[in-house]
Design an enzyme around this catalytic site. Structure first.
Site, PDB file in Angstrom:
ATOM      1  CG  PHE A   1       8.399   4.621  11.819  1.00 55.75           C
ATOM      2  CD1 PHE A   1       9.637   5.224  11.945  1.00 55.75           C
ATOM      3  CD2 PHE A   1       7.322   5.161  12.506  1.00 55.75           C
ATOM      4  CE1 PHE A   1       9.814   6.330  12.752  1.00 55.75           C
ATOM      5  CE2 PHE A   1       7.494   6.268  13.320  1.00 55.75           C
ATOM      6  CZ  PHE A   1       8.745   6.860  13.441  1.00 55.75           C
ATOM      7  N   GLY A   2       8.664   1.988   7.808  1.00 51.28           N
ATOM      8  CA  GLY A   2       8.536   0.709   7.147  1.00 51.28           C
ATOM      9  C   GLY A   2       7.465   0.705   6.082  1.00 51.28           C
ATOM     10  CG  MET A   3       7.865  -1.111   2.675  1.00 54.65           C
ATOM     11  SD  MET A   3       8.453  -2.281   1.426  1.00 54.65           S
ATOM     12  CE  MET A   3       9.280  -3.472   2.478  1.00 54.65           C
ATOM     13  CB  VAL A   4       1.500   0.002   5.026  1.00 60.58           C
ATOM     14  CG1 VAL A   4       0.110  -0.461   5.459  1.00 60.58           C
ATOM     15  CG2 VAL A   4       2.119   0.890   6.095  1.00 60.58           C
TER      16      VAL A   4
ATOM     17  CG  ASP B   1       5.663  12.101  12.477  1.00 65.23           C
ATOM     18  OD1 ASP B   1       5.965  13.202  11.970  1.00 65.23           O
ATOM     19  OD2 ASP B   1       5.983  11.018  11.979  1.00 65.23           O
TER      20      ASP B   1
ATOM     21  CG  LEU C   1      -1.987  -1.074   1.302  1.00 62.44           C
ATOM     22  CD1 LEU C   1      -2.712  -1.012   2.640  1.00 62.44           C
ATOM     23  CD2 LEU C   1      -2.984  -0.930   0.162  1.00 62.44           C
ATOM     24  N   GLY C   2       2.015   1.215   0.629  1.00 62.84           N
ATOM     25  CA  GLY C   2       2.851   2.403   0.697  1.00 62.84           C
ATOM     26  C   GLY C   2       4.047   2.169   1.586  1.00 62.84           C
ATOM     27  CD  GLN C   3       9.661   2.016   1.550  1.00 61.19           C
ATOM     28  OE1 GLN C   3       9.428   1.624   0.416  1.00 61.19           O
ATOM     29  NE2 GLN C   3      10.862   1.920   2.095  1.00 61.19           N
ATOM     30  N   GLY C   4       6.591   4.368   4.529  1.00 60.46           N
ATOM     31  CA  GLY C   4       6.858   5.551   5.329  1.00 60.46           C
ATOM     32  C   GLY C   4       8.208   5.458   5.994  1.00 60.46           C
TER      33      GLY C   4
END
Length: 652
Positions: free
Chosen positions: A341-344, A455, A336-339
């Site tokens: 802290f990691g991937m979702v 955040d 779904l995405g990446q931030g």
């Protein structure tokens, strides 16, 4: 665990006086959604439009009618009200909204304590779903209620606008009219009620606002021994009814806290417990050996397991194989995405869609971020917070499981290159801002321990299928206590550039005011569709001036603040309404933290309860240390050991 711990526990049991155990039954529903149905016992009641409809609305009733209905909604877990030697105490606060559909309306709603899960047959109309003609005045009815009566149905009623205490009977023990207080129960406006029982007296407070606890809002207080009328264990909840005269009976929010009596101690309990403790001690020793052997293989982390087992928030623990199966072994097609802290990943578990965050191995504080999410939001329940469903730690994998948000993160809708493709109308944007303000106000003021998010940004705001906003990603969040101390210095700065208050770069501290600043930046983003680092003039300016905040203040000084509107809205908005929201955003971004409004004030402005704060046309200079507030304030802060590093400015 060593044998000595088991022996110490055994010694305490043998030497302590065996007393009745008391536990706290506590829950809080700031609002209601379909997922809350699993926590309620419902009889002809529904969760619709963010509230419990205790009697059906037009679309939900049998035969499509709301006339002559009775309904009941109870909290699923029973409450032990008394034992042989003790009586429980409780406090409950709820917001009701009753609107008549005929003139006059009828019949009313009641908060009840009862062992019965369903309303009696033929208890619609004047019976309020509590009793019927046969069970009225019958001690076997076993029901005590605080009724909010909207129709004078029998001669004993004062009027069609009163609050009363009823015991096994539709005729009241005590009743008070609200007409003299300027309150009309079925006006369609929210009413806040508070019921308090101290073991001897039951007191009821009613107000049109949230300040229900003031003494002037006391409606009545009555001495009553509930154990004389109710069994040891009861349910708490609501019942309501209509007749040919109809109304909508809604409960919009509900919290309850009480001392739950577990029972009387005796020697039988002691002799049963002693061998159990002995067996548990042996089992714990063997379990520790097993966990240690698994830990050496890199499969689990006993420190994490112990820390999470001991915290109050303890969502479901998943197996790694379950989450691999749910996400197709974390396949790229489910990403779904990446931030920061990691991937979702999207997954399917027990027939429902879920989102699984796989904390990055490169995140040098992955363990702290992982535990922070679970311990801060694991037991929170708010319609504008992404719900954490569970966690997993196996084979050095940190995994968090959330409810799935079909529309993804807010940033992908705000920052479209082709603005004509935007489907965020002004009304949708307003609802997003209001929903997020409710979430942040809840974190700051509605939790047992205040929570700083630290955040807040567009990529951490998730949208459900109806574009309702939910705040997520609590990897930097921390719970804090009230303190008389001044703010502590911190070792590192936490947050995302563009959303960080100017004082953060000097003192390294996270406060409620820095959360408010980030929320202000987010408000300006949502209205304008611009990123926080938006630069109007391409010359060499410093970071403080080169921002969306400075651009908005320039527009405000020139009298053109509504020119900031995102072209994607196509001028379909109320200019005064938008100006009010933008000024509120600037107030939140005031350089002096002591001049920023609280989230409680922000929410009141957004809901029209008060006007926006005064905002100077010239952006005030940032001066440090800031001018102190004009009132004494309790300080909330984080210690240095609670600080994490900056996060990347990317979406999920």
């Amino acid at each position: 665990m060593r044998f000595s711990l088991a022996w110490k526990l055994l010694f305490l049991i043998l030497t302590c006086k065996i007393e009745t155990q008391v536990k706290c039954l506590k829950f809080d529903f700031p609002g209601f959604n379909v997922s809350n149905e699993l926590e309620l016992i419902r009889d002809n009641s529904y969760i619709v439009f963010g509230a419990i409809q205790v009697t059906p609305d037009v679309t939900g009733g049998p035969g499509g009618t709301i006339a002559n209905q009775a309904g009941r909604a109870l909290y699923k877990k029973p409450f032990r009200l008394w034992s042989k030697h003790k009586s429980a105490t409780f406090n409950t606060t709820f917001v009701i909204n009753i609107s008549n559909k005929t003139d006059p309306g009828g019949e009313g709603l009641a908060f009840v304590l009862t062992p019965e899960e369903t309303a009696p047959q033929n208890s619609s109309g004047m019976w309020l779903g509590m009793v019927n003609e046969r069970t009225n005045r019958n001690n076997e009815s076993r029901i005590v209620s605080v009724e909010f009566d909207t129709r004078k149905s029998h001669s004993d009623d004062l009027d069609g606008n009163h609050v009363a205490l009823n015991v096994n009977n539709i005729n009241s023990v005590v009743q008070e009219s609200l007409s003299g207080r300027g309150i009309k129960i079925d006006s369609g406006l929210d009413l806040t009620a508070h019921v308090r029982y101290d073991g001897k007296n039951l007191s009821v407070y009613v107000s049109r606002n949230l300040d229900v606890f003031e003494q002037r809002n006391l409606v009545f207080s009555r001495a009553i021994d509930l154990s004389a009328y109710l069994p040891e264990t009861v349910y708490v909840g609501f019942t309501a009814s209509t007749s040919n005269f109809t109304e909508l009976n809604c409960v919009r929010s509900w919290s309850f806290e009480g001392l739950k009596i577990d029972g009387d101690g005796n020697m039988l309990w002691l002799w049963i417990t002693i061998p159990i403790v002995f067996i548990v001690g042996i089992g714990a020793f063997l379990g520790a050996l097993y966990l240690r052997s698994r830990s050496k293989a890199g499969e689990t982390n006993p420190d994490i397991e112990a820390e999470l087992d001991n915290c109050a928030a303890n969502p479901q623990k998943f197996k790694l194989r379950e989450l691999k199966r749910a996400t197709g072994n974390f396949g790229a097609e489910n990403k779904l995405g990446q931030g920061g802290f990691g991937m979702v990943f999207k997954g399917k578990w027990q027939g429902r869609d879920i989102a699984v965050k796989r904390v990055s191995e490169k995140s040098h504080q992955g363990k702290q971020e992982f535990i922070a999410e679970i311990t801060t939001i694991g037991n929170l329940n708010h319609r504008n917070l992404v719900k954490l469903l569970g966690w997993c730690y196996e084979r050095k994998e940190y995994l968090l499981v959330y409810e799935y948000m079909p529309n993804g993160s807010l940033d992908k809708y705000l920052f479209l290159e082709d603005k004509s493709r935007s489907n965020l109308t002004w009304e949708t944007r307003k609802n997003i801002i209001t929903g997020l303000s409710q979430a942040l106000e809840y974190l700051h003021n509605g939790c047992e321990k205040r929570i700083l998010h630290r955040d807040i940004k567009a990529s951490n705001v998730m949208l459900d299928s109806d574009f309702n906003a939910k705040l997520g990603d609590f990897g930097l969040a921390r719970m804090i206590q009230q303190s008389e101390m001044t703010h502590h210095s911190t070792k590192e700065i936490a947050g995302t550039p563009g959303y960080m208050a100017p004082e953060t770069f000097l003192n390294g501290r996270a406060t409620v005011e820095t959360d408010v600043y980030a929320f202000g930046v987010l408000m300006l983003e949502v209205v304008s569709g611009k990123k926080p680092s938006y630069v109007l003039v391409k010359d060499n300016q410093n970071n403080y001036n080169n921002s969306i905040v400075n651009w908005l203040w320039e527009l405000y000084r020139n009298g053109t603040i509504t020119d900031a509107a995102d072209p994607g809205m196509g001028n379909l908005f109320d200019k005064e309404e938008m100006k009010s929201v933008l000024l509120l955003g600037l107030a939140c971004c005031h350089p002096n933290p002591n001049q920023r409004p609280s989230m409680k004030t922000v929410l009141k402005v957004l809901t029209g309860e008060t006007s926006p704060p005064d905002v100077p046309t010239e952006r005030p200079a940032f001066v440090w240390p800031a001018m102190p507030p004009s009132f004494s304030d309790i300080d909330y802060s984080l210690t240095g050991s609670q600080i994490n590093s900056l996060t990347e400015l990317t979406g999920r």
